[in-house]
Write a protein that holds these residues in place. Structure first.
Motif, PDB file in Angstrom:
ATOM      1  N   GLY A  69     -10.347   7.842 -11.857  1.00  0.00           N
ATOM      2  CA  GLY A  69      -9.588   6.649 -11.457  1.00  0.00           C
ATOM      3  C   GLY A  69      -9.572   6.432  -9.950  1.00  0.00           C
ATOM      4  O   GLY A  69      -8.859   5.546  -9.459  1.00  0.00           O
ATOM      5  N   TYR A  73      -7.985   3.232  -8.036  1.00  0.00           N
ATOM      6  CA  TYR A  73      -6.813   3.433  -7.182  1.00  0.00           C
ATOM      7  C   TYR A  73      -7.051   2.839  -5.780  1.00  0.00           C
ATOM      8  O   TYR A  73      -6.205   2.105  -5.250  1.00  0.00           O
ATOM      9  CB  TYR A  73      -6.518   4.930  -7.092  1.00  0.00           C
ATOM     10  CG  TYR A  73      -5.317   5.273  -6.257  1.00  0.00           C
ATOM     11  CD1 TYR A  73      -4.078   4.676  -6.487  1.00  0.00           C
ATOM     12  CD2 TYR A  73      -5.401   6.217  -5.236  1.00  0.00           C
ATOM     13  CE1 TYR A  73      -2.963   4.999  -5.721  1.00  0.00           C
ATOM     14  CE2 TYR A  73      -4.295   6.552  -4.468  1.00  0.00           C
ATOM     15  CZ  TYR A  73      -3.083   5.933  -4.722  1.00  0.00           C
ATOM     16  OH  TYR A  73      -1.980   6.249  -3.954  1.00  0.00           O
ATOM     17  N   TRP A  76      -6.963  -0.890  -5.948  1.00  0.00           N
ATOM     18  CA  TRP A  76      -5.577  -1.355  -6.089  1.00  0.00           C
ATOM     19  C   TRP A  76      -4.881  -1.384  -4.716  1.00  0.00           C
ATOM     20  O   TRP A  76      -4.270  -2.403  -4.335  1.00  0.00           O
ATOM     21  CB  TRP A  76      -4.862  -0.425  -7.058  1.00  0.00           C
ATOM     22  CG  TRP A  76      -3.464  -0.792  -7.443  1.00  0.00           C
ATOM     23  CD1 TRP A  76      -2.774  -1.925  -7.094  1.00  0.00           C
ATOM     24  CD2 TRP A  76      -2.576  -0.013  -8.257  1.00  0.00           C
ATOM     25  NE1 TRP A  76      -1.517  -1.893  -7.638  1.00  0.00           N
ATOM     26  CE2 TRP A  76      -1.365  -0.734  -8.358  1.00  0.00           C
ATOM     27  CE3 TRP A  76      -2.693   1.222  -8.916  1.00  0.00           C
ATOM     28  CZ2 TRP A  76      -0.277  -0.255  -9.090  1.00  0.00           C
ATOM     29  CZ3 TRP A  76      -1.610   1.699  -9.646  1.00  0.00           C
ATOM     30  CH2 TRP A  76      -0.417   0.965  -9.727  1.00  0.00           C
ATOM     31  N   TYR A 109      -4.334   9.341   0.563  1.00  0.00           N
ATOM     32  CA  TYR A 109      -3.841   8.293  -0.337  1.00  0.00           C
ATOM     33  C   TYR A 109      -2.912   8.802  -1.448  1.00  0.00           C
ATOM     34  O   TYR A 109      -2.313   7.998  -2.148  1.00  0.00           O
ATOM     35  CB  TYR A 109      -5.024   7.512  -0.933  1.00  0.00           C
ATOM     36  CG  TYR A 109      -5.882   6.926   0.153  1.00  0.00           C
ATOM     37  CD1 TYR A 109      -5.464   5.794   0.848  1.00  0.00           C
ATOM     38  CD2 TYR A 109      -7.076   7.536   0.541  1.00  0.00           C
ATOM     39  CE1 TYR A 109      -6.227   5.273   1.887  1.00  0.00           C
ATOM     40  CE2 TYR A 109      -7.844   7.021   1.566  1.00  0.00           C
ATOM     41  CZ  TYR A 109      -7.407   5.891   2.231  1.00  0.00           C
ATOM     42  OH  TYR A 109      -8.158   5.391   3.262  1.00  0.00           O
ATOM     43  N   THR A 110      -2.867  10.136  -1.626  1.00  0.00           N
ATOM     44  CA  THR A 110      -1.914  10.675  -2.614  1.00  0.00           C
ATOM     45  C   THR A 110      -0.982  11.688  -1.950  1.00  0.00           C
ATOM     46  O   THR A 110      -0.452  12.572  -2.615  1.00  0.00           O
ATOM     47  CB  THR A 110      -2.659  11.353  -3.792  1.00  0.00           C
ATOM     48  OG1 THR A 110      -3.560  12.339  -3.240  1.00  0.00           O
ATOM     49  CG2 THR A 110      -3.435  10.363  -4.626  1.00  0.00           C
ATOM     50  N   SER A 115       3.119   7.909  -3.732  1.00  0.00           N
ATOM     51  CA  SER A 115       1.723   7.483  -3.915  1.00  0.00           C
ATOM     52  C   SER A 115       1.077   8.246  -5.075  1.00  0.00           C
ATOM     53  O   SER A 115       0.269   7.697  -5.830  1.00  0.00           O
ATOM     54  CB  SER A 115       0.914   7.643  -2.626  1.00  0.00           C
ATOM     55  OG  SER A 115       0.931   8.975  -2.206  1.00  0.00           O
ATOM     56  N   THR A 118       2.113   6.577  -8.179  1.00  0.00           N
ATOM     57  CA  THR A 118       1.352   5.329  -8.364  1.00  0.00           C
ATOM     58  C   THR A 118      -0.039   5.642  -8.919  1.00  0.00           C
ATOM     59  O   THR A 118      -0.504   5.001  -9.865  1.00  0.00           O
ATOM     60  CB  THR A 118       1.228   4.579  -7.021  1.00  0.00           C
ATOM     61  OG1 THR A 118       2.533   4.389  -6.504  1.00  0.00           O
ATOM     62  CG2 THR A 118       0.529   3.252  -7.184  1.00  0.00           C
ATOM     63  N   PHE A 119      -0.705   6.636  -8.338  1.00  0.00           N
ATOM     64  CA  PHE A 119      -2.039   7.028  -8.807  1.00  0.00           C
ATOM     65  C   PHE A 119      -1.998   7.414 -10.297  1.00  0.00           C
ATOM     66  O   PHE A 119      -2.859   6.993 -11.083  1.00  0.00           O
ATOM     67  CB  PHE A 119      -2.573   8.196  -7.958  1.00  0.00           C
ATOM     68  CG  PHE A 119      -3.778   8.865  -8.539  1.00  0.00           C
ATOM     69  CD1 PHE A 119      -5.007   8.206  -8.589  1.00  0.00           C
ATOM     70  CD2 PHE A 119      -3.705  10.149  -9.084  1.00  0.00           C
ATOM     71  CE1 PHE A 119      -6.126   8.808  -9.156  1.00  0.00           C
ATOM     72  CE2 PHE A 119      -4.808  10.758  -9.656  1.00  0.00           C
ATOM     73  CZ  PHE A 119      -6.028  10.088  -9.682  1.00  0.00           C
ATOM     74  N   LEU A 122      -2.243   4.945 -13.328  1.00  0.00           N
ATOM     75  CA  LEU A 122      -3.570   4.551 -13.831  1.00  0.00           C
ATOM     76  C   LEU A 122      -3.941   5.360 -15.068  1.00  0.00           C
ATOM     77  O   LEU A 122      -4.640   4.875 -15.960  1.00  0.00           O
ATOM     78  CB  LEU A 122      -4.631   4.764 -12.751  1.00  0.00           C
ATOM     79  CG  LEU A 122      -4.549   3.855 -11.521  1.00  0.00           C
ATOM     80  CD1 LEU A 122      -5.348   4.430 -10.376  1.00  0.00           C
ATOM     81  CD2 LEU A 122      -5.062   2.458 -11.878  1.00  0.00           C
TER      82      LEU A 122
END
Ligand SMILES: C[S@@+](CC[C@H](N)C(=O)[O-])C[C@H]1O[C@@H](n2cnc3c(N)ncnc32)[C@H](O)[C@@H]1O
Length: 229
Positions: A69, A73, A76, A109-110, A115, A118-119, A122
């Motif tokens: 994903g 991600y 998005w 990003y994670t 975050s 959010t990931f 998915l």
């Protein structure tokens, strides 16, 4: 849905500090071992999404091989920043169990708890139905192979072609498959991929695409962007 992994999946750290998965039986990684996030940002976001987004407030994307994903991600996150609506349609015959995905880390990003949550949306979202994840990103994950897929003709602006490499899975990179991608795209639509193998270029051309070689991310000389002319 059968979520038993077909192969052994080993978590690896790539050159930019982000994770990927490695399949020893195939000797194949899900991403470039030089950098998973770097590759995704360069090939799929940079050469694909950023190229296509100009003048659009809605983009329909087809991904071949949803996997971790990561491409979804980063798309998005870009869409939220750009105020663009994405309809993201992903094919994946072998979905990864959420428990494996929750170990994946894609810095920066994670990095935060928020975050990472959010990931994981998915992966936690249902399969086989359109699911709006926020005002910008709607996801449809289908558990299907590219060979089984019957395309909705002329629907997509962009294809992320992120299959395992042509040496490992040659049946993903045939002219027949690319003809399906060609039909799925709107006129002028774009396909991006990381492989520039001669046979891949010939098959894309046979399917009707015009192709353009672009500089690759660190560790890869070139990548491909194909346009439905
Ligand atoms: C190189 S990995 C990339 C995955 C993903 N884009 C990511 O960033 O993690 C290739 C993906 O294609 C999937 N795949 C394998 N056979 C396929 C097929 N016949 N049709 C569509 N996808 C397939 C694999 O399960 C795997 O998730």
């Amino acid at each position: 849905m059968d979520l038993t992994p077909r192969y052994t999946l080993e978590l690896k750290i790539t050159g930019d500090g982000s994770h990927t998965l490695f399949i020893p039986e195939l000797n194949e990684h899900y991403h470039s071992h030089y950098g998973a996030v770097t590759e995704s940002l360069h090939v799929f976001i940079g050469a694909g999404y950023d190229h296509v987004k100009t003048g659009k407030n809605q983009i329909n994307i087809l991904e071949i091989g949803f996997g971790t994903g990561l491409n979804a991600y980063l798309t998005w996150l870009s869409a939220v920043k750009d105020n663009v609506q994405i309809r993201y349609f992903a094919l994946e015959p072998h979905p990864l169990p959420v428990v494996i995905c929750s170990d994946l880390h894609f810095p920066p990003y994670t990095d935060s708890k928020e975050s990472k949550k959010t990931f994981l949306l998915l992966h936690e979202s249902p399969w086989e139905e359109w699911t709006p994840l926020d005002d910008f990103f709607a996801l449809l994950k289908i558990q299907q192979t590219i060979q089984q897929y019957v395309s909705a003709g002329g629907f997509f602006d962009l294809v992320y072609f992120d299959a395992f490499g042509p040496d490992v899975q040659p049946d993903m990179w045939t002219a027949e498959v690319f003809k399906k991608m060609f039909a799925a795209l709107k006129p002028g639509g774009t396909l991006v991929t990381y492989s520039t193998k001669g046979q891949v270029k010939r098959n894309l051309k046979e399917a009707g695409f015009g192709i353009e070689k672009l500089p690759g991310p660190f560790g890869k000389r070139e990548i491909l962007r194909a346009i439905k002319q």
